[in-house]
Design a protein around this motif. Structure first.
Motif, PDB file in Angstrom:
ATOM      1  N   ASN A   1       0.798  -1.235   0.000  1.00 37.36           N
ATOM      2  CA  ASN A   1       0.000   0.000   0.000  1.00 37.36           C
ATOM      3  C   ASN A   1       0.829   1.283   0.000  1.00 37.36           C
ATOM      4  O   ASN A   1       0.340   2.327   0.433  1.00 37.36           O
ATOM      5  N   THR A   2       2.055   1.214  -0.480  1.00 30.84           N
ATOM      6  CA  THR A   2       2.924   2.397  -0.518  1.00 30.84           C
ATOM      7  C   THR A   2       2.756   3.119  -1.849  1.00 30.84           C
ATOM      8  O   THR A   2       2.601   2.495  -2.887  1.00 30.84           O
ATOM      9  N   VAL A   3       2.802   4.449  -1.792  1.00 32.53           N
ATOM     10  CA  VAL A   3       2.755   5.277  -2.996  1.00 32.53           C
ATOM     11  C   VAL A   3       4.103   5.992  -3.121  1.00 32.53           C
ATOM     12  O   VAL A   3       4.464   6.787  -2.252  1.00 32.53           O
ATOM     13  N   ILE A   4       4.817   5.673  -4.188  1.00 33.60           N
ATOM     14  CA  ILE A   4       6.084   6.355  -4.477  1.00 33.60           C
ATOM     15  C   ILE A   4       5.755   7.460  -5.480  1.00 33.60           C
ATOM     16  O   ILE A   4       5.330   7.175  -6.597  1.00 33.60           O
ATOM     17  N   PRO A   5       5.927   8.736  -5.085  1.00 34.62           N
ATOM     18  CA  PRO A   5       5.561   9.837  -5.980  1.00 34.62           C
ATOM     19  C   PRO A   5       6.413   9.855  -7.255  1.00 34.62           C
ATOM     20  O   PRO A   5       7.516   9.312  -7.283  1.00 34.62           O
ATOM     21  N   PRO A   6       5.914  10.504  -8.305  1.00 30.51           N
ATOM     22  CA  PRO A   6       6.689  10.628  -9.540  1.00 30.51           C
ATOM     23  C   PRO A   6       8.064  11.256  -9.282  1.00 30.51           C
ATOM     24  O   PRO A   6       8.217  12.086  -8.378  1.00 30.51           O
ATOM     25  N   ASN A   7       9.050  10.832 -10.063  1.00 32.62           N
ATOM     26  CA  ASN A   7      10.418  11.357 -10.028  1.00 32.62           C
ATOM     27  C   ASN A   7      11.184  11.078  -8.739  1.00 32.62           C
ATOM     28  O   ASN A   7      12.238  11.648  -8.524  1.00 32.62           O
ATOM     29  N   THR A   8      10.685  10.212  -7.884  1.00 30.93           N
ATOM     30  CA  THR A   8      11.379   9.860  -6.643  1.00 30.93           C
ATOM     31  C   THR A   8      12.524   8.903  -6.954  1.00 30.93           C
ATOM     32  O   THR A   8      12.379   8.018  -7.786  1.00 30.93           O
ATOM     33  N   VAL A   9      13.644   9.079  -6.262  1.00 35.10           N
ATOM     34  CA  VAL A   9      14.749   8.124  -6.351  1.00 35.10           C
ATOM     35  C   VAL A   9      14.818   7.401  -5.017  1.00 35.10           C
ATOM     36  O   VAL A   9      15.018   8.013  -3.968  1.00 35.10           O
ATOM     37  N   VAL A  10      14.612   6.076  -5.058  1.00 35.09           N
ATOM     38  CA  VAL A  10      14.667   5.249  -3.855  1.00 35.09           C
ATOM     39  C   VAL A  10      16.070   4.651  -3.786  1.00 35.09           C
ATOM     40  O   VAL A  10      16.459   3.873  -4.656  1.00 35.09           O
ATOM     41  N   PRO A  11      16.861   5.014  -2.759  1.00 32.95           N
ATOM     42  CA  PRO A  11      18.249   4.533  -2.696  1.00 32.95           C
ATOM     43  C   PRO A  11      18.350   3.043  -2.375  1.00 32.95           C
ATOM     44  O   PRO A  11      17.434   2.446  -1.803  1.00 32.95           O
ATOM     45  N   SER A  12      19.474   2.458  -2.731  1.00 31.94           N
ATOM     46  CA  SER A  12      19.724   1.033  -2.476  1.00 31.94           C
ATOM     47  C   SER A  12      19.631   0.721  -0.984  1.00 31.94           C
ATOM     48  O   SER A  12      19.925   1.566  -0.140  1.00 31.94           O
ATOM     49  N   PHE A  13      19.217  -0.499  -0.686  1.00 32.09           N
ATOM     50  CA  PHE A  13      19.130  -1.047   0.668  1.00 32.09           C
ATOM     51  C   PHE A  13      18.151  -0.292   1.564  1.00 32.09           C
ATOM     52  O   PHE A  13      18.301  -0.256   2.770  1.00 32.09           O
ATOM     53  N   SER A  14      17.122   0.311   0.962  1.00 31.98           N
ATOM     54  CA  SER A  14      16.154   1.041   1.775  1.00 31.98           C
ATOM     55  C   SER A  14      14.791   0.363   1.753  1.00 31.98           C
ATOM     56  O   SER A  14      14.457  -0.361   0.822  1.00 31.98           O
ATOM     57  N   ILE A  15      14.023   0.609   2.806  1.00 29.82           N
ATOM     58  CA  ILE A  15      12.643   0.140   2.913  1.00 29.82           C
ATOM     59  C   ILE A  15      11.761   1.387   2.911  1.00 29.82           C
ATOM     60  O   ILE A  15      11.940   2.276   3.745  1.00 29.82           O
ATOM     61  N   TYR A  16      10.817   1.438   1.957  1.00 33.38           N
ATOM     62  CA  TYR A  16       9.908   2.570   1.850  1.00 33.38           C
ATOM     63  C   TYR A  16       8.504   2.128   2.219  1.00 33.38           C
ATOM     64  O   TYR A  16       8.097   1.019   1.909  1.00 33.38           O
ATOM     65  N   GLU A  17       7.778   3.058   2.864  1.00 35.49           N
ATOM     66  CA  GLU A  17       6.431   2.747   3.323  1.00 35.49           C
ATOM     67  C   GLU A  17       5.630   4.044   3.398  1.00 35.49           C
ATOM     68  O   GLU A  17       6.192   5.109   3.627  1.00 35.49           O
ATOM     69  N   GLY A  18       4.314   3.933   3.220  1.00 35.60           N
ATOM     70  CA  GLY A  18       3.420   5.066   3.410  1.00 35.60           C
ATOM     71  C   GLY A  18       2.956   5.707   2.119  1.00 35.60           C
ATOM     72  O   GLY A  18       3.284   5.287   1.032  1.00 35.60           O
ATOM     73  N   SER A  19       2.159   6.760   2.307  1.00 32.71           N
ATOM     74  CA  SER A  19       1.621   7.501   1.175  1.00 32.71           C
ATOM     75  C   SER A  19       1.705   8.991   1.512  1.00 32.71           C
ATOM     76  O   SER A  19       0.888   9.481   2.277  1.00 32.71           O
ATOM     77  N   PRO A  20       2.677   9.723   1.021  1.00 34.11           N
ATOM     78  CA  PRO A  20       3.718   9.286   0.088  1.00 34.11           C
ATOM     79  C   PRO A  20       4.769   8.440   0.804  1.00 34.11           C
ATOM     80  O   PRO A  20       4.964   8.555   2.009  1.00 34.11           O
ATOM     81  N   GLY A  21       5.432   7.590   0.021  1.00 29.94           N
ATOM     82  CA  GLY A  21       6.429   6.691   0.573  1.00 29.94           C
ATOM     83  C   GLY A  21       7.641   7.430   1.118  1.00 29.94           C
ATOM     84  O   GLY A  21       8.147   8.362   0.500  1.00 29.94           O
ATOM     85  N   VAL A  22       8.042   7.028   2.305  1.00 32.21           N
ATOM     86  CA  VAL A  22       9.257   7.577   2.925  1.00 32.21           C
ATOM     87  C   VAL A  22      10.109   6.413   3.405  1.00 32.21           C
ATOM     88  O   VAL A  22       9.607   5.323   3.666  1.00 32.21           O
ATOM     89  N   CYS A  23      11.402   6.668   3.559  1.00 35.69           N
ATOM     90  CA  CYS A  23      12.320   5.631   4.031  1.00 35.69           C
ATOM     91  C   CYS A  23      12.070   5.401   5.517  1.00 35.69           C
ATOM     92  O   CYS A  23      12.128   6.334   6.316  1.00 35.69           O
ATOM     93  N   VAL A  24      11.771   4.148   5.885  1.00 36.36           N
ATOM     94  CA  VAL A  24      11.497   3.823   7.279  1.00 36.36           C
ATOM     95  C   VAL A  24      12.575   2.938   7.896  1.00 36.36           C
ATOM     96  O   VAL A  24      12.633   2.798   9.109  1.00 36.36           O
ATOM     97  N   ASP A  25      13.414   2.336   7.058  1.00 42.49           N
ATOM     98  CA  ASP A  25      14.449   1.441   7.593  1.00 42.49           C
ATOM     99  C   ASP A  25      15.426   1.095   6.475  1.00 42.49           C
ATOM    100  O   ASP A  25      15.232   1.482   5.329  1.00 42.49           O
ATOM    101  N   GLU A  26      16.460   0.345   6.838  1.00 49.20           N
ATOM    102  CA  GLU A  26      17.442  -0.107   5.861  1.00 49.20           C
ATOM    103  C   GLU A  26      17.471  -1.628   5.833  1.00 49.20           C
ATOM    104  O   GLU A  26      17.167  -2.287   6.828  1.00 49.20           O
ATOM    105  N   LEU A  27      17.851  -2.167   4.693  1.00 51.51           N
ATOM    106  CA  LEU A  27      17.994  -3.610   4.524  1.00 51.51           C
ATOM    107  C   LEU A  27      19.451  -4.011   4.738  1.00 51.51           C
ATOM    108  O   LEU A  27      20.355  -3.230   4.426  1.00 51.51           O
ATOM    109  N   PRO A  28      19.691  -5.220   5.228  1.00 51.43           N
ATOM    110  CA  PRO A  28      21.081  -5.680   5.372  1.00 51.43           C
ATOM    111  C   PRO A  28      21.691  -5.991   4.005  1.00 51.43           C
ATOM    112  O   PRO A  28      20.970  -6.193   3.027  1.00 51.43           O
ATOM    113  N   GLU A  29      22.997  -6.034   3.950  1.00 49.39           N
ATOM    114  CA  GLU A  29      23.671  -6.283   2.674  1.00 49.39           C
ATOM    115  C   GLU A  29      23.398  -7.673   2.112  1.00 49.39           C
ATOM    116  O   GLU A  29      23.535  -7.895   0.919  1.00 49.39           O
ATOM    117  N   CYS A  30      22.976  -8.613   2.952  1.00 46.80           N
ATOM    118  CA  CYS A  30      22.698  -9.976   2.495  1.00 46.80           C
ATOM    119  C   CYS A  30      21.361 -10.084   1.759  1.00 46.80           C
ATOM    120  O   CYS A  30      21.003 -11.153   1.273  1.00 46.80           O
TER     121      CYS A  30
END
Length: 188
Positions: free
Chosen positions: A139-168
């Motif tokens: 149920n996340t909305v990523i707005p137009p032209n957004t760049v989601v960086p590597s190893f990130s977790i996005y959530e919400g509307s509009p989507g925001v970074c809420v956590d990071e993923l491990p390298e594995c």
């Protein structure tokens, strides 16, 4: 004695020579402009719009999808578009390897990297760029032209970074997509 008529059930999924499994109940427009990397599953009621392309020469590939991708039921993939100098135009979309797109999600991104998990009922806005190794929660909305960086977790509307993923996470997503492909049994 009357001749007996035997009806054979047509399989719901078509399997290509590169291992792609495509539901007959999906809608694929402009298939000549779509490239599937191999061992990709396109489930029932998916829509891929390869017919939405720039007019004129060049850019014959509208949607490029990598290996071991899963497009879940009801997901919609269509290339991004914009009006530039008075000209309406579509732009190509590239989806990397080992990408899962959840049920009912709508994707109009410019690029989705490899090892990305997009949850159910997400909206990925036009020209968004999702880098490698990301997770977009349900149920996340990523707005137009957004760049989601590597190893990130996005959530919400509009989507925001809420956590990071491990390298594995790359190994985890790779094993999950390969395992899903191996065990995939179409339901009729």
């Amino acid at each position: 004695m009357e001749p007996q008529i035997v009806y054979y059930a047509r399989p719901e999924y078509i399997e290509t020579d590169t291992g792609n499994k495509v539901s007959r109940k999906s809608v694929i427009c402009g298939s000549q402009n779509i490239i599937l990397g191999g061992k990709t599953i396109i489930q029932t009621d998916c829509v891929i719009r390869g017919d939405l392309r720039r007019t004129g020469v060049g850019h014959a590939v509208v949607v490029a999808i990598g290996r071991y991708c899963l497009l879940s039921r009801g997901s919609i993939i269509r290339p991004p578009y914009k009006t530039y100098k008075g000209m309406f135009s579509y732009y190509p979309m590239k989806i990397g390897d080992h990408v899962t797109i959840g049920e009912g999600s709508i994707v109009e991104a410019a690029t989705i990297g490899s090892f990305v998990h997009i949850g159910k009922n997400c909206v990925i806005g036009r020209f968004a760029i999702i880098k490698d190794c990301c997770r977009i929660e349900d149920n996340t909305v990523i707005p137009p032209n957004t760049v989601v960086p590597s190893f990130s977790i996005y959530e919400g509307s509009p989507g925001v970074c809420v956590d990071e993923l491990p390298e594995c996470v790359q190994d985890l997503y790779e094993s999950q997509t390969k395992d899903f492909y191996t065990k995939f049994q179409p339901s009729n």
